[in-house]
Write an enzyme that holds these catalytic residues in place. Structure first.
Site, mmCIF file in Angstrom:
data_model
loop_
_atom_site.group_PDB
_atom_site.id
_atom_site.type_symbol
_atom_site.label_atom_id
_atom_site.label_comp_id
_atom_site.label_asym_id
_atom_site.label_seq_id
_atom_site.Cartn_x
_atom_site.Cartn_y
_atom_site.Cartn_z
ATOM 1 N N HIS A 61 0.859 -1.175 0.000
ATOM 2 C CA HIS A 61 0.000 0.000 0.000
ATOM 3 C C HIS A 61 0.903 1.235 0.000
ATOM 4 O O HIS A 61 2.126 1.099 -0.050
ATOM 5 C CB HIS A 61 -0.954 -0.015 1.204
ATOM 6 C CG HIS A 61 -0.274 0.020 2.535
ATOM 7 N ND1 HIS A 61 0.589 -0.969 2.969
ATOM 8 C CD2 HIS A 61 -0.327 0.935 3.558
ATOM 9 C CE1 HIS A 61 1.018 -0.679 4.186
ATOM 10 N NE2 HIS A 61 0.500 0.466 4.552
ATOM 11 N N HIS A 63 1.275 3.910 2.225
ATOM 12 C CA HIS A 63 1.680 4.663 3.401
ATOM 13 C C HIS A 63 3.189 4.899 3.341
ATOM 14 O O HIS A 63 3.931 4.077 2.807
ATOM 15 C CB HIS A 63 1.296 3.927 4.677
ATOM 16 C CG HIS A 63 -0.146 4.112 5.057
ATOM 17 N ND1 HIS A 63 -0.806 3.294 5.927
ATOM 18 C CD2 HIS A 63 -1.050 5.067 4.672
ATOM 19 C CE1 HIS A 63 -2.054 3.710 6.069
ATOM 20 N NE2 HIS A 63 -2.226 4.771 5.316
ATOM 21 N N ASP A 65 5.731 4.655 5.273
ATOM 22 C CA ASP A 65 6.725 3.705 5.774
ATOM 23 C C ASP A 65 6.906 2.503 4.865
ATOM 24 O O ASP A 65 7.756 1.654 5.116
ATOM 25 C CB ASP A 65 6.391 3.252 7.203
ATOM 26 C CG ASP A 65 5.010 2.643 7.346
ATOM 27 O OD1 ASP A 65 4.136 2.929 6.503
ATOM 28 O OD2 ASP A 65 4.788 1.889 8.312
ATOM 29 N N HIS A 66 6.126 2.453 3.754
ATOM 30 C CA HIS A 66 6.248 1.345 2.815
ATOM 31 C C HIS A 66 6.732 1.781 1.431
ATOM 32 O O HIS A 66 7.038 0.924 0.600
ATOM 33 C CB HIS A 66 4.903 0.626 2.678
ATOM 34 C CG HIS A 66 4.494 -0.082 3.934
ATOM 35 N ND1 HIS A 66 4.635 -1.438 4.103
ATOM 36 C CD2 HIS A 66 3.977 0.398 5.090
ATOM 37 C CE1 HIS A 66 4.207 -1.769 5.317
ATOM 38 N NE2 HIS A 66 3.811 -0.675 5.925
ATOM 39 N N ASP A 206 0.233 -4.811 7.687
ATOM 40 C CA ASP A 206 -0.747 -3.732 7.805
ATOM 41 C C ASP A 206 -2.153 -4.234 7.497
ATOM 42 O O ASP A 206 -2.783 -3.835 6.517
ATOM 43 C CB ASP A 206 -0.382 -2.573 6.874
ATOM 44 C CG ASP A 206 0.835 -1.814 7.360
ATOM 45 O OD1 ASP A 206 1.866 -2.475 7.587
ATOM 46 O OD2 ASP A 206 0.762 -0.591 7.503
ATOM 47 N N HIS A 265 7.136 -5.821 11.096
ATOM 48 C CA HIS A 265 6.374 -4.575 11.166
ATOM 49 C C HIS A 265 5.966 -4.261 12.602
ATOM 50 O O HIS A 265 4.807 -4.047 12.929
ATOM 51 C CB HIS A 265 5.141 -4.636 10.256
ATOM 52 C CG HIS A 265 4.565 -3.277 9.942
ATOM 53 N ND1 HIS A 265 3.578 -2.708 10.706
ATOM 54 C CD2 HIS A 265 4.834 -2.393 8.952
ATOM 55 C CE1 HIS A 265 3.263 -1.526 10.205
ATOM 56 N NE2 HIS A 265 4.011 -1.314 9.138
#
Length: 303
Positions: A61, A63, A65-66, A206, A265
């Protein structure tokens, strides 16, 4: 042989002792990266692996942090005078998101191929493996991935000879190729036994626990799964923010009957994941607390 490295195990923000979650796999001369948070380049360097063979990058996805490490990685690839195309795979909006990030990496000497995931489940065949994206349950559109490497049946010399197949074609048939010669067609099923067990890896982060994870992770050799919280008193946070606890991940691994599970994570507040693993292993004994640069070589079973 599939080489696997969990480059980083952090969620939300990088820490001095924990990079953001990213997974890198190497197979047959190519490399696949899933997620590319801030610090991914450093994690790859620390592992001692190369950027050059990376030909596919997948995103669960969008976000930060990815995906926030992508522009820098693209620039590094460009500065190395890469010419080969790079394939990017991710949810709807992929090209728009990447082009926004490329404001700071506008000119690259290699083409980018965009492959958007538009269905709840979608399969991509490339580089000798099959990659399946499946929808999970986060507060934005998010996908998990299963990578499978098939293994053909054993070559049967007796069958090849009984079918009078010239030896010059044997290696082609063994590779799964169909051969036509002098009006005759030779197919792999004429010389190969039943398909043997291949290699299967599933990665998801996530998300809340879902049937899609349970079904797609089934019988995986390695299941890499989010464990945002180890503290049982934070279970309500996992529900509120659509993440997973260690114990929910372990239950998924148990139900999917995977061989081994790595947690990843982690919340920035979770300093020592191993402190909670005794309880986790009561649910699923083959669970491990993932750590940066944790690696494995997944090979075909020999019976």
């Amino acid at each position: 042989m599939l080489d696997v490295c969990l480059l980083g195990t952090g969620g939300m923000m990088p820490l001095p002792y924990r990079w953001l979650t990213a997974l890198m796999m190497r197979f047959n001369g190519s490399s696949l990266l899933i997620d590319c948070g801030e610090g991914t380049q450093i994690a790859i360097k620390e592992k001692g692996w190369s950027f050059k063979p990376i030909d596919v990058i997948c995103f669960t996805h969008y976000h930060g942090d990815h995906i926030s490490g992508l522009p820098g990685l693209l620039l590094t690839m460009g500065n190395a005078d890469r010419k080969e195309p790079l394939t990017l795979i991710g949810p709807r909006g992929l090209e728009r998101v990447v082009n926004s990030l490329r404001v700071i990496a506008p000119e690259l000497p290699f083409p980018i191929i965009y492959k958007e995931i538009t269905e709840p489940e979608q399969i991509f065949e490339m580089n000798g493996y099959r990659l399946k994206a499946f929808r999970v349950n986060h507060n934005v559109i998010c996908y998990g991935y299963t990578l499978e490497i098939d293994r053909a049946g054993k070559f049967d010399v007796a069958r090849a000879e009984a079918n009078a197949i010239p030896k010059m074609f044997w290696k082609h048939l063994q590779k799964g190729e169909t051969v036509e010669d002098a009006g005759k067609v030779y197919t792999p099923d004429m010389v190969l036994g039943p398909a043997r067990k291949g290699i299967k890896l599933t990665y998801t982060t996530d998300t809340r626990p879902t049937n899609s994870i349970r079904e797609n992770a089934a019988d995986s050799d390695l299941f890499i799964c989010e464990g945002m919280y180890g503290e049982k008193e934070k279970a309500h946070k996992a529900v509120e923010y659509k993440h997973m606890t260690f114990y929910e991940a372990a239950q998924l691994a148990k139900e999917a009957q995977v061989k081994e599970m790595w947690l990843t994570h982690y919340s920035p507040s979770l300093a020592y994941p191993e402190d909670y693993m005794e309880e986790v292993r009561k649910i699923f004994p083959e669970a491990k607390a993932g750590r940066d640069r944790m690696s494995a070589e997944l090979g075909f079973e020999e019976k």
